[in-house]
Design a protein around this motif. Structure first.
Motif, mmCIF file in Angstrom:
data_model
loop_
_atom_site.group_PDB
_atom_site.id
_atom_site.type_symbol
_atom_site.label_atom_id
_atom_site.label_comp_id
_atom_site.label_asym_id
_atom_site.label_seq_id
_atom_site.Cartn_x
_atom_site.Cartn_y
_atom_site.Cartn_z
ATOM 1 N N HIS A 111 6.635 8.831 -3.616
ATOM 2 C CA HIS A 111 6.183 9.467 -4.858
ATOM 3 C C HIS A 111 7.361 9.992 -5.677
ATOM 4 N N SER A 112 8.239 10.754 -5.042
ATOM 5 C CA SER A 112 9.288 11.427 -5.835
ATOM 6 C C SER A 112 10.300 10.419 -6.383
ATOM 7 N N HIS A 113 10.638 9.399 -5.607
ATOM 8 C CA HIS A 113 11.649 8.457 -6.107
ATOM 9 C C HIS A 113 11.058 7.400 -7.031
ATOM 10 N N THR A 114 9.765 7.135 -6.921
ATOM 11 C CA THR A 114 9.143 6.271 -7.936
ATOM 12 C C THR A 114 9.122 7.021 -9.267
ATOM 13 N N ALA A 115 8.780 8.305 -9.213
ATOM 14 C CA ALA A 115 8.795 9.121 -10.426
ATOM 15 C C ALA A 115 10.211 9.184 -11.011
ATOM 16 N N ALA A 116 11.211 9.358 -10.141
ATOM 17 C CA ALA A 116 12.599 9.410 -10.614
ATOM 18 C C ALA A 116 13.007 8.083 -11.254
ATOM 19 N N ALA A 117 12.565 6.980 -10.636
ATOM 20 C CA ALA A 117 12.909 5.660 -11.187
ATOM 21 C C ALA A 117 12.304 5.495 -12.572
ATOM 22 N N LYS A 118 11.072 5.977 -12.748
ATOM 23 C CA LYS A 118 10.441 5.870 -14.071
ATOM 24 C C LYS A 118 11.217 6.699 -15.098
ATOM 25 N N THR A 119 11.648 7.871 -14.695
ATOM 26 C CA THR A 119 12.468 8.701 -15.568
ATOM 27 C C THR A 119 13.750 7.981 -15.977
ATOM 28 N N VAL A 124 0.828 -1.206 0.000
ATOM 29 C CA VAL A 124 0.000 0.000 0.000
ATOM 30 C C VAL A 124 0.865 1.261 0.000
ATOM 31 N N THR A 125 1.895 1.246 0.804
ATOM 32 C CA THR A 125 2.735 2.437 0.909
ATOM 33 C C THR A 125 3.540 2.657 -0.366
ATOM 34 N N ALA A 126 4.043 1.572 -0.942
ATOM 35 C CA ALA A 126 4.820 1.719 -2.182
ATOM 36 C C ALA A 126 3.916 2.156 -3.338
ATOM 37 N N LEU A 127 2.658 1.764 -3.276
ATOM 38 C CA LEU A 127 1.712 2.150 -4.327
ATOM 39 C C LEU A 127 1.044 3.488 -4.020
ATOM 40 N N GLN A 128 1.146 3.910 -2.747
ATOM 41 C CA GLN A 128 0.510 5.167 -2.318
ATOM 42 C C GLN A 128 -0.983 5.183 -2.688
ATOM 43 N N VAL A 129 -1.639 4.093 -2.305
ATOM 44 C CA VAL A 129 -3.063 3.950 -2.619
ATOM 45 C C VAL A 129 -3.880 5.002 -1.867
ATOM 46 N N PRO A 130 -4.694 5.770 -2.570
ATOM 47 C CA PRO A 130 -5.538 6.769 -1.887
ATOM 48 C C PRO A 130 -6.685 6.071 -1.145
ATOM 49 N N ASN A 186 -9.648 0.335 -3.583
ATOM 50 C CA ASN A 186 -8.514 0.844 -4.355
ATOM 51 C C ASN A 186 -7.256 -0.016 -4.294
ATOM 52 N N PHE A 187 -7.009 -0.659 -3.160
ATOM 53 C CA PHE A 187 -5.795 -1.475 -3.013
ATOM 54 C C PHE A 187 -5.703 -2.495 -4.152
ATOM 55 N N TRP A 188 -6.799 -3.199 -4.374
ATOM 56 C CA TRP A 188 -6.798 -4.244 -5.409
ATOM 57 C C TRP A 188 -6.677 -3.626 -6.802
ATOM 58 N N ARG A 189 -7.262 -2.470 -7.000
ATOM 59 C CA ARG A 189 -7.193 -1.803 -8.308
ATOM 60 C C ARG A 189 -5.772 -1.306 -8.603
ATOM 61 N N ALA A 190 -5.036 -0.983 -7.553
ATOM 62 C CA ALA A 190 -3.639 -0.574 -7.748
ATOM 63 C C ALA A 190 -2.758 -1.792 -8.026
ATOM 64 N N LEU A 191 -3.056 -2.895 -7.351
ATOM 65 C CA LEU A 191 -2.268 -4.118 -7.556
ATOM 66 C C LEU A 191 -2.512 -4.746 -8.927
ATOM 67 N N MET A 238 -3.641 10.645 -4.787
ATOM 68 C CA MET A 238 -2.511 10.530 -5.701
ATOM 69 C C MET A 238 -1.771 9.206 -5.440
ATOM 70 N N ALA A 239 -1.630 8.362 -6.439
ATOM 71 C CA ALA A 239 -0.959 7.072 -6.279
ATOM 72 C C ALA A 239 0.271 7.015 -7.179
ATOM 73 N N THR A 240 1.108 5.997 -6.994
ATOM 74 C CA THR A 240 2.284 5.864 -7.881
ATOM 75 C C THR A 240 1.936 5.075 -9.134
ATOM 76 N N VAL A 241 0.752 4.521 -9.182
ATOM 77 C CA VAL A 241 0.233 3.884 -10.405
ATOM 78 C C VAL A 241 -1.219 4.305 -10.561
ATOM 79 N N ALA A 242 -1.754 4.161 -11.773
ATOM 80 C CA ALA A 242 -3.182 4.426 -11.970
ATOM 81 C C ALA A 242 -3.988 3.295 -11.339
ATOM 82 N N LEU A 243 -5.160 3.610 -10.838
ATOM 83 C CA LEU A 243 -6.062 2.586 -10.298
ATOM 84 C C LEU A 243 -6.876 2.051 -11.469
#
Lengths: 137, 137, 137, 137, 137, 137
Positions: D85-93, A118-124, B34-39, B1-6
């Motif tokens: 958030h910032s380092h996941t974005a950096a990793a994608k870059t 959850v934290t790595a994905l930053q799930v809202p 949302n957790f499952w949608r992010a995974l 705001m997540a690190t991937v799209a849901l």
């Protein structure tokens, strides 16, 4: 190795010894564990901690064994080695079976894993989880 | 705001949608949180996480509500906001009363406090807490 | 037991030894503690760490003893046993009294407790705490 | 909401602006992210942080993308939302693919889980893992 | 000192021994480390953990050595002493050089530092880091 | 979004309102922040927390501002966003200057960094740091 000396009954002052005696009476054993002997340098802190712990861990809406398992869960996530040892031992004294211990471990492991995902994905947070919106307690 | 799209059902692949459907069936609701949608970006991880979670949280030696409280305790100590929200909501669904919630909070707070005291004091583990010495499980 | 060997003066290279000597001079003792001996495998990391530590812990707007107490507080919350030991010892060298130590422990314990309560309750931040809105630094 | 105001180029002093310009040049973009704007209240801290970050994240024995993944892993375990958030974005870059992101998540989740199991079980370290005994670095 | 006894091959049941044998075969060594011997009290948990670990740590989009470094990073931030020892040892077995180890340490240290700065400053996440807005995976 | 509704004066019971009034009197403001309004569901927990907080944060061997900085340090390492906000605001109320804030941040960052290095290196505690051996308090 501790950051303070562990005080035995003689080295502890009268106020600290009084708490030691309450611990002995409450637990039906002569043994006072190291945590209390380390706190004994500050009798006010010792007294406040013991008084509050006694209240919080008493039977209530939750079973004392359930409370010990919650204690182990928090202590594990915080990486507090002493606390994991002492509260696992307390849980066993209060009847924790091997099967219950196994399931406690499995839940802790699962929670740690999904916490990380959850934290790595930053799930809202889903709006459905909002207690305020529900007007509920 | 997540690190991937849901991912909604359409965006998710067939394997992910199959897991979504199992979640719906198991929970008796159309809602997939949302957790499952992010995974869902990684169907293998989604499948492994759901399969294991389902097993671990099933009734067993511990009551499902007790398991949710342990989950909340770990998530709190780890500071996982989403996890605290989702598992507090799950605990309420499984019957958590206000009085039980209050005691859960009190135990978590107490454990956090003594974890801090123990760590700052670096209290050495009492030999009495040694499971290996007791030959016990 | 460490993940690297601790390097004594002979095993350490010239760059590491130069840092050891600065530590000795700054502290007025011949003793170089294990942290620096473990870092000595990577003289660049050793040098960067020592240079920055020296600057950060120097007297400034905050008293050196206050800085050591803050260090102990962070190390406790992170569960870093070595760090709690070394910075509690440093604080005592800089004048930490038993009464101050007791209060430091009490504040750490209180902060840990309310951290847990706040996180389990997921209390939203009051607008009154917003530095940006206040235009303040 | 931050604990300090975020300084734009005008509000920042000359020393902070010089660091902003180095960040822009190093990254080939005019955008300076919030972290640096928050640090700008203390130009010495801003300078020390940027100088060290630049060195540490530069290509070396480890690939820059590997370094970003390690950064995400630490930030996740620490529950630092901004940092994830910032380092996941950096990793994608720096080229992180979806498949790599999925595996990064899986490893983080697995590590979190076994960290919890190990801590709850208080497993003693095997002598075989002792670098000092091996005389190794 | 553990919270359960470590089971040798004789004390472990047939199901646990079967996992021990798979570990031996996969690693090409007769040695089974303490983590698995502690888990052996609950063969279901042992089996689930080993099966998942084997899959997650297998070569894939990420190199096995990179995965071990990520594991060390998470374990460090969680303060899991056993895990740091065992996965640093595993990383060395998979080819971690001293220079790579030094850079791993430097990145972990840097990430810990900026995690602390970001959290103390409560820096708000830049809109530029929003994967959902980018419609990206 | 919280896991419980925040209770205003009307919704809170008489016992909770009595604590609200003590908070107002002690702080010389009519404002009662969200933390207390969330705790108000459990007046016993609210009362115990307020009574203890008041004692612990009172002037004593340590200055109230120093106590607030220690509180911020613990809250940062625990990643408690609300706590960092509220205690940074409290510290400013008690006189925290920008220069002191900058040094507080630098010490927290340094401690986080060396905590990570020490844990990744698993540095064994020096015998010189042993309070018990010194017979000291």
């Amino acid at each position: 190795m501790a950051t303070v000396a562990l005080l035995d009954d003689e080295a502890a002052g009268a106020d600290a010894r009084a708490v030691f005696d309450e611990i002995r009476a409450a637990r039906g054993t002569d043994y006072v564990n190291n945590f209390w002997r380390a706190l004994a340098h500050d009798p006010t802190l010792l007294r406040a901690t013991w008084d509050r712990l006694k209240d919080v861990m008493a039977p209530g809406a939750l079973d004392p064994l359930v409370k010990e398992m919650i204690y182990v869960a928090v202590s594990t996530a915080n990486g507090c080695s002493y606390c994991v040892h002492s509260h696992t031992a307390a849980a066993k004294t209060k009847g924790l079976t091997d099967a219950q211990h196994g399931e406690l471990l499995a839940v802790i492991g699962m929670a740690m894993q999904t916490n990380g995902l959850v934290t790595a994905l930053q799930v809202p947070v889903d709006a459905a989880f909002d207690a305020e919106a529900r007007g509920a307690g």
